[in-house]
Design an enzyme around this catalytic site. Structure first.
Site, PDB file in Angstrom:
ATOM      1  N   SER A 170       0.814  -1.221   0.000  1.00 55.60           N
ATOM      2  CA  SER A 170       0.000   0.000   0.000  1.00 55.60           C
ATOM      3  C   SER A 170       0.848   1.272   0.000  1.00 55.60           C
ATOM      4  O   SER A 170       0.359   2.332  -0.413  1.00 55.60           O
ATOM      5  CB  SER A 170      -0.941   0.008   1.209  1.00 55.60           C
ATOM      6  OG  SER A 170      -0.205  -0.134   2.417  1.00 55.60           O
ATOM      7  N   ASP A 423      -3.208   6.587  11.447  1.00 59.48           N
ATOM      8  CA  ASP A 423      -2.357   6.018  10.402  1.00 59.48           C
ATOM      9  C   ASP A 423      -1.037   6.779  10.417  1.00 59.48           C
ATOM     10  O   ASP A 423      -0.956   7.912   9.937  1.00 59.48           O
ATOM     11  CB  ASP A 423      -3.029   6.146   9.033  1.00 59.48           C
ATOM     12  CG  ASP A 423      -2.194   5.537   7.910  1.00 59.48           C
ATOM     13  OD1 ASP A 423      -1.043   5.131   8.165  1.00 59.48           O
ATOM     14  OD2 ASP A 423      -2.685   5.482   6.769  1.00 59.48           O
ATOM     15  N   HIS A 426       1.277   5.397   6.311  1.00 62.47           N
ATOM     16  CA  HIS A 426       1.133   5.971   4.980  1.00 62.47           C
ATOM     17  C   HIS A 426       1.365   7.480   5.041  1.00 62.47           C
ATOM     18  O   HIS A 426       1.570   8.040   6.113  1.00 62.47           O
ATOM     19  CB  HIS A 426      -0.262   5.655   4.423  1.00 62.47           C
ATOM     20  CG  HIS A 426      -0.529   4.186   4.320  1.00 62.47           C
ATOM     21  ND1 HIS A 426      -1.158   3.466   5.319  1.00 62.47           N
ATOM     22  CD2 HIS A 426      -0.229   3.290   3.353  1.00 62.47           C
ATOM     23  CE1 HIS A 426      -1.245   2.197   4.967  1.00 62.47           C
ATOM     24  NE2 HIS A 426      -0.680   2.060   3.783  1.00 62.47           N
TER      25      HIS A 426
END
Length: 447
Positions: A170, A423, A426
């Site tokens: 990802s 998060d 990312h």
């Protein structure tokens, strides 16, 4: 970039040329000094501390864009120095991965709303309500050279009739969306393919006939994954360390450029297979009677096969970049147990400390890359068509660049004290990951 000057013997053979060359340089120097003294001072500048100060204007003929490139005393060459300039010059390569983040008032080249629906919702921090924007106003500056800003028009022109693939997890998807948004400022890409789960996609830039693919292969080797869209696993991954994932290997003969990376997925609970037999595990299932081998064993074994494959020129068509894994910045916990990242600006080099797990991942990546290049391609790297992108350290100080709580849309609208998943792995778009593209384009243009 540093210049090292070496003396030259036997210049008498080209006395006329040397004198002519010296005369031209002296004339240029004299002209620049004339301009310098005629203008005395520059207009007043504001310093970063808020004070105003007058600064001398540098001689325009002598000073290039990057002051780091000028050896001290370069403006005061005498005639003998000028003669010695007619010689071989050794130019050291700049390390684009060693540098620091510096303030940049110009900000990003695109916005969260300027590239259609290309940004994954979880990385669209500004749309999701992130209130601070200071994290957008920094740029990467290598210590010893200029890093030109990514030029989307130049990239598209260079990549006319080419094919790219970003292969991995990802973070790779995060990266390809960054590149697409930057290119969108010149030409809108058309999505021409996606798999059933929308994890692998392909876009086409019709004017330049450029194709960019995002290939989902989080382990790069064959894997059976039992996980939902929120990353919750119902069983251990079944990982075949000695079998590469054909999802990406089958594409390599058709690609002009590929960027490959993995890493973090190897921290998950998994059962390891070799020669079609289970040989061990990591975070072993109960009652499995398998040996705990650790994620580092599996990652090292898989990387050996990956690196051997990409180093073998018969397996690929074009240039392959292997990118080192990027660091996360969870504090006071991890992904699913309350870890947060609330920083709003980069931390200093002194404050940044690489976690042991990142040291292990990066060490294995660099070790296996160097081994494969040495064994398969020789010391010269086979013409430079397999390259390492060591971005781990570059992103280590950018703990401010993650979505944090703003991976969700306006998470605190209903309750300012709500506990939400953060998060810290990312990267916000736009954000620090955009500058990976600056380095990649510079590497392509100047090697």
């Amino acid at each position: 970039m540093k210049l090292k000057v070496f003396s030259v013997s036997k210049i008498h053979k080209n006395v006329f040329l040397i004198k002519l060359f010296s005369a031209i340089l002296i004339t240029g120097l004299a002209f620049s000094l004339f301009i310098f003294h005629s203008s005395d001072f520059s207009p007043v500048f504001a310093s970063v501390t808020g004070r105003f100060e007058a600064r001398f204007l540098p001689p325009k003929v002598i000073v290039p864009e990057n002051e780091d490139l000028i050896p001290q005393g370069a403006l005061f060459l005498d005639l003998q120095d000028l003669k010695n300039c007619v010689k071989d010059i050794e130019i050291e390569k700049c390390n684009l991965f060693a540098g620091k983040w510096i303030p940049d008032s110009s900000g990003p080249s695109y916005t969260n709303s300027s590239c259609g629906n290309l940004i994954d919702g979880h990385q669209n921090c500004i749309t999701n309500g992130r209130p601070d924007l200071d994290f957008l106003y920094w740029k990467w500056k290598p210590h010893d050279c200029l890093l030109p800003r990514f030029d989307p028009r130049k990239f598209l022109q260079l990549m006319r009739n080419k094919s790219w693939a970003f292969i991995g997890d990802s973070i790779v998807r995060n990266h390809v969306e960054s590149l697409l948004c930057m290119l969108y400022t010149v030409e809108e890409p058309v999505e021409v393919y996606h798999d059933k789960e929308y994890k692998s996609k392909r876009w086409h830039f019709p004017i330049h006939n450029l194709t960019i693919s995002n290939v989902w292969s989080p382990f790069l080797v064959q894997a059976a994954i039992f996980e939902d869209s929120n990353g919750v696993s119902s069983a251990a991954v079944q990982l075949h360390l000695d079998k590469l994932d054909e999802t990406w290997t089958s594409l390599m003969p058709s690609l002009d450029y590929a960027i490959i990376s993995t890493g973090k997925w190897y921290l998950k609970a998994a059962v390891y297979h070799e020669n079609a037999k289970p040989v061990g595990c990591h975070i072993c299932p109960e009652k499995s009677r398998l040996v705990e081998l650790g994620f580092d064993h599996a990652y090292n074994a898989s990387l050996r096969n990956v690196m051997d494959f990409i180093a073998d020129e018969t397996n690929r068509k074009g240039t392959v970049f292997f990118r080192t894994s990027t660091p996360d910045h969870f504090q006071n916990g991890e992904w699913h147990n309350g870890g947060t990242c609330k920083q709003t600006e980069p931390v200093s080099d002194e404050e940044a400390e690489m976690k042991n797990v990142h040291k292990i991942l990066r060490g294995l990546e660099i070790g296996q890359f160097e081994r494969a290049v040495r064994e398969k391609m020789g010391e010269d790297g086979g013409g430079g068509n397999v390259k390492l992108l060591d971005f781990t350290g570059m992103l280590l100080t950018r703990s401010d660049g993650h979505p944090g709580a703003y991976r969700q849309f306006r998470p605190f609208d209903k309750d300012k004290n709500a506990k939400v998943q953060n998060d810290c792995l990312h990267w916000c778009l736009p954000g620090p990951i955009d500058y990976l593209n600056d380095v990649i384009l510079e590497t392509i243009v100047n090697g």
